[in-house]
Motif scaffolding. Structure first.
Motif, PDB file in Angstrom:
ATOM      1  N   MET A  42       0.842  -1.195   0.000  1.00 18.39           N
ATOM      2  CA  MET A  42       0.000   0.000   0.000  1.00 18.39           C
ATOM      3  C   MET A  42       0.884   1.255   0.000  1.00 18.39           C
ATOM      4  SD  MET A  42      -3.285  -0.570  -0.020  1.00 18.39           S
ATOM      5  CE  MET A  42      -3.975   0.897   0.750  1.00 18.39           C
ATOM      6  N   LEU A  43       0.443   2.249  -0.752  1.00 14.85           N
ATOM      7  CA  LEU A  43       1.122   3.539  -0.782  1.00 14.85           C
ATOM      8  C   LEU A  43       0.379   4.527   0.093  1.00 14.85           C
ATOM      9  CD1 LEU A  43       2.024   4.144  -4.535  1.00 14.85           C
ATOM     10  CD2 LEU A  43       3.618   4.099  -2.621  1.00 14.85           C
TER      11      LEU A  43
ATOM     12  N   ASP B  21       4.468   8.424   1.541  1.00 13.85           N
ATOM     13  CA  ASP B  21       5.343   7.752   0.580  1.00 13.85           C
ATOM     14  C   ASP B  21       5.487   8.579  -0.691  1.00 13.85           C
ATOM     15  OD1 ASP B  21       5.812   5.478   2.151  1.00 13.85           O
ATOM     16  OD2 ASP B  21       4.006   4.477   1.409  1.00 13.85           O
ATOM     17  N   LEU B  22       4.375   9.093  -1.187  1.00 12.27           N
ATOM     18  CA  LEU B  22       4.397   9.882  -2.411  1.00 12.27           C
ATOM     19  C   LEU B  22       5.200  11.161  -2.216  1.00 12.27           C
ATOM     20  CD1 LEU B  22       0.713   9.485  -3.661  1.00 12.27           C
ATOM     21  CD2 LEU B  22       2.768   8.388  -4.574  1.00 12.27           C
ATOM     22  N   ARG B  23       4.998  11.832  -1.110  1.00 13.46           N
ATOM     23  CA  ARG B  23       5.733  13.079  -0.860  1.00 13.46           C
ATOM     24  C   ARG B  23       7.230  12.816  -0.705  1.00 13.46           C
ATOM     25  NH1 ARG B  23       0.976  14.867   3.087  1.00 13.46           N
ATOM     26  NH2 ARG B  23      -0.386  15.885   1.545  1.00 13.46           N
ATOM     27  N   PHE B  24       7.563  11.724  -0.034  1.00 13.44           N
ATOM     28  CA  PHE B  24       8.973  11.356   0.073  1.00 13.44           C
ATOM     29  C   PHE B  24       9.561  11.118  -1.308  1.00 13.44           C
ATOM     30  CE2 PHE B  24      11.753   7.603  -0.164  1.00 13.44           C
ATOM     31  CZ  PHE B  24      12.902   8.129   0.416  1.00 13.44           C
ATOM     32  N   PHE B  25       8.860  10.348  -2.132  1.00 11.91           N
ATOM     33  CA  PHE B  25       9.388  10.033  -3.456  1.00 11.91           C
ATOM     34  C   PHE B  25       9.493  11.286  -4.322  1.00 11.91           C
ATOM     35  CE2 PHE B  25       8.853   8.448  -7.867  1.00 11.91           C
ATOM     36  CZ  PHE B  25      10.044   7.741  -7.936  1.00 11.91           C
ATOM     37  N   LEU B  26       8.533  12.177  -4.233  1.00 11.67           N
ATOM     38  CA  LEU B  26       8.580  13.409  -5.024  1.00 11.67           C
ATOM     39  C   LEU B  26       9.733  14.313  -4.566  1.00 11.67           C
ATOM     40  CD1 LEU B  26       4.776  14.200  -5.377  1.00 11.67           C
ATOM     41  CD2 LEU B  26       6.329  13.302  -7.120  1.00 11.67           C
TER      42      LEU B  26
ATOM     43  N   VAL C 297      17.790   7.964   3.627  1.00 13.46           N
ATOM     44  CA  VAL C 297      17.036   8.113   2.386  1.00 13.46           C
ATOM     45  C   VAL C 297      17.154   6.849   1.543  1.00 13.46           C
ATOM     46  CG1 VAL C 297      16.888   9.387   0.212  1.00 13.46           C
ATOM     47  CG2 VAL C 297      17.229  10.621   2.349  1.00 13.46           C
ATOM     48  N   THR C 298      18.384   6.334   1.415  1.00 18.09           N
ATOM     49  CA  THR C 298      18.605   5.119   0.636  1.00 18.09           C
ATOM     50  C   THR C 298      17.791   3.957   1.187  1.00 18.09           C
ATOM     51  OG1 THR C 298      20.856   5.841   0.078  1.00 18.09           O
ATOM     52  CG2 THR C 298      20.362   3.500  -0.163  1.00 18.09           C
ATOM     53  N   GLN C 299      17.785   3.815   2.514  1.00 20.38           N
ATOM     54  CA  GLN C 299      17.059   2.715   3.146  1.00 20.38           C
ATOM     55  C   GLN C 299      15.555   2.869   2.937  1.00 20.38           C
ATOM     56  OE1 GLN C 299      17.794   2.383   7.345  1.00 20.38           O
ATOM     57  NE2 GLN C 299      16.782   0.392   7.526  1.00 20.38           N
ATOM     58  N   ARG C 300      15.036   4.090   3.067  1.00 20.50           N
ATOM     59  CA  ARG C 300      13.593   4.294   2.898  1.00 20.50           C
ATOM     60  C   ARG C 300      13.179   4.050   1.448  1.00 20.50           C
ATOM     61  NH1 ARG C 300      10.012   9.598   4.785  1.00 20.50           N
ATOM     62  NH2 ARG C 300       7.992   8.804   4.023  1.00 20.50           N
ATOM     63  N   LEU C 301      14.000   4.508   0.508  1.00 24.83           N
ATOM     64  CA  LEU C 301      13.697   4.286  -0.904  1.00 24.83           C
ATOM     65  C   LEU C 301      13.724   2.803  -1.234  1.00 24.83           C
ATOM     66  CD1 LEU C 301      13.141   5.431  -3.713  1.00 24.83           C
ATOM     67  CD2 LEU C 301      15.613   5.690  -4.017  1.00 24.83           C
ATOM     68  N   ALA C 302      14.722   2.102  -0.722  1.00 24.49           N
ATOM     69  CA  ALA C 302      14.806   0.653  -0.962  1.00 24.49           C
ATOM     70  C   ALA C 302      13.597  -0.065  -0.371  1.00 24.49           C
ATOM     71  CB  ALA C 302      16.101   0.102  -0.364  1.00 24.49           C
ATOM     72  N   GLY C 303      13.161   0.379   0.817  1.00 29.07           N
ATOM     73  CA  GLY C 303      11.979  -0.224   1.431  1.00 29.07           C
ATOM     74  C   GLY C 303      10.723   0.013   0.615  1.00 29.07           C
ATOM     75  N   LEU C 304      10.615   1.210   0.036  1.00 29.17           N
ATOM     76  CA  LEU C 304       9.458   1.529  -0.806  1.00 29.17           C
ATOM     77  C   LEU C 304       9.461   0.656  -2.063  1.00 29.17           C
ATOM     78  CD1 LEU C 304       7.009   3.324  -1.430  1.00 29.17           C
ATOM     79  CD2 LEU C 304       8.595   5.035  -2.353  1.00 29.17           C
ATOM     80  N   GLU C 305      10.632   0.530  -2.686  1.00 36.37           N
ATOM     81  CA  GLU C 305      10.735  -0.305  -3.889  1.00 36.37           C
ATOM     82  C   GLU C 305      10.427  -1.771  -3.560  1.00 36.37           C
ATOM     83  OE1 GLU C 305      14.038   1.978  -6.638  1.00 36.37           O
ATOM     84  OE2 GLU C 305      14.768   0.756  -4.955  1.00 36.37           O
TER      85      GLU C 305
END
Length: 303
Positions: free
Chosen positions: A1-2, A6-11, A33-41
């Motif tokens: 789920m997004l 999540d969207l604001r972080f990615f933007l 940031v790297t860890q959060r992005l990897a978790g989102l992916e």
């Protein structure tokens, strides 16, 4: 789920030039940031970003998420506005883009004031030395200093701001005072590289309308205004800097204004708004807070 977070972080990652820049914007460490992005992916099961050296590039899926994510965040903001108007409150997410030095000194306090006065407003402040490279749909307000090139944007003037040619007394004792613009070719000059401008061509207008353009060969250059400022105060050379940044130094004698009979092009502080018919209440409140912040700390000096 997004989630909307999540969207604001990615933007924010998309708007930055690198994960390190995104970390500075989010006020966290690059590994976070790297860890959060990897978790989102991992949650989505897709690759959103290709990491090429220090830069980032979006995959096709990342482009799709960025485009639709912006629209979703915009819709959430409009919904917050509509619901807030029913309750007579200001709400929603505010996205502000500003230059580094001015952003730290004036824009960040204005954003904080909006948040204090209106707790249902959240905000992202992106500070960049290349704000023009951030997509228009990535911000609600861009604070800009200097010449405006894109007339398609809605402009609101926040404050007047001169550019000042100046140097430290120590430098002037060592190298002497320039008497005319042409003399700058033989002086040690310091350049600030920002906004993709031709920063080594210094253009002057005299008291009677005469003009002079001087191409300087800087001995020092930086993309960070505070670095250029500190070099000049330390007596390393002559710089061109905004009045907002050097007014205190001129008043206190740390810097001396040069060529008083000649004037550089002004660099007014303006707010740029996307060409939309409806402006959110939180955007209007931010502009009012920014003007109040500037009025509370004026920089105008005689001359």
């Amino acid at each position: 789920m997004l989630s909307s977070e999540d969207l604001r972080f990615f933007l924010t990652v998309v708007a930055a030039r690198s994960l390190a820049d995104a970390a500075r914007t989010l006020d966290v460490t690059p590994p976070a940031v790297t860890q959060r992005l990897a978790g989102l992916e991992k949650r989505l099961g897709i690759r959103l970003v290709e990491r090429t050296g220090r830069r980032i590039a979006l995959t096709d899926e990342g482009e799709l998420m960025a485009a639709r994510g912006r629209r979703i965040c915009d819709e959430l903001g409009l919904l917050a506005d509509a619901l807030g108007s029913r309750r007579r409150v200001i709400a929603g997410h505010l996205r502000v883009l500003a230059p580094l030095g001015f952003g730290h000194r004036y824009v960040a306090p204005a954003v904080a004031r909006v948040r204090r006065e209106h707790p249902e407003v959240t905000a992202t402040l992106t500070l960049s030395d290349r704000p023009g490279r951030v997509a228009e749909d990535g911000w609600d307000v861009m604070v800009h200093i200097g010449e405006l090139r894109d007339s398609a944007l809605v402009m609101q003037r926040i404050a007047s701001n001169r550019r000042i040619l100046c140097a430290a007394p120590a430098y002037l004792r060592r190298r002497g005072m320039p008497a005319r613009p042409e003399d700058l070719r033989t002086h040690e000059c310091i350049a600030l590289r920002e906004n993709d401008e031709d920063v080594t061509l210094w253009r002057f207008t005299g008291a009677h309308g005469e003009t002079a353009s001087v191409r300087v060969d800087p001995v020092l250059a930086s993309t960070e205004g505070s670095v250029v400022h500190d070099w000049a105060v330390a007596g390393m050379g002559i710089m061109v800097r905004s009045e907002w940044d050097v007014a205190g130094d001129l008043r206190d004698g740390r810097l001396v204004a040069l060529l008083p009979a000649w004037r550089l092009p002004d660099a007014d502080v303006i707010a740029l708004l996307p060409s939309r018919e409806v402006r959110s209440a939180r955007t209007s409140r931010f502009l009012a807070c920014l003007r109040a912040e500037v009025d509370a700390h004026p920089w105008a000096i005689p001359g």
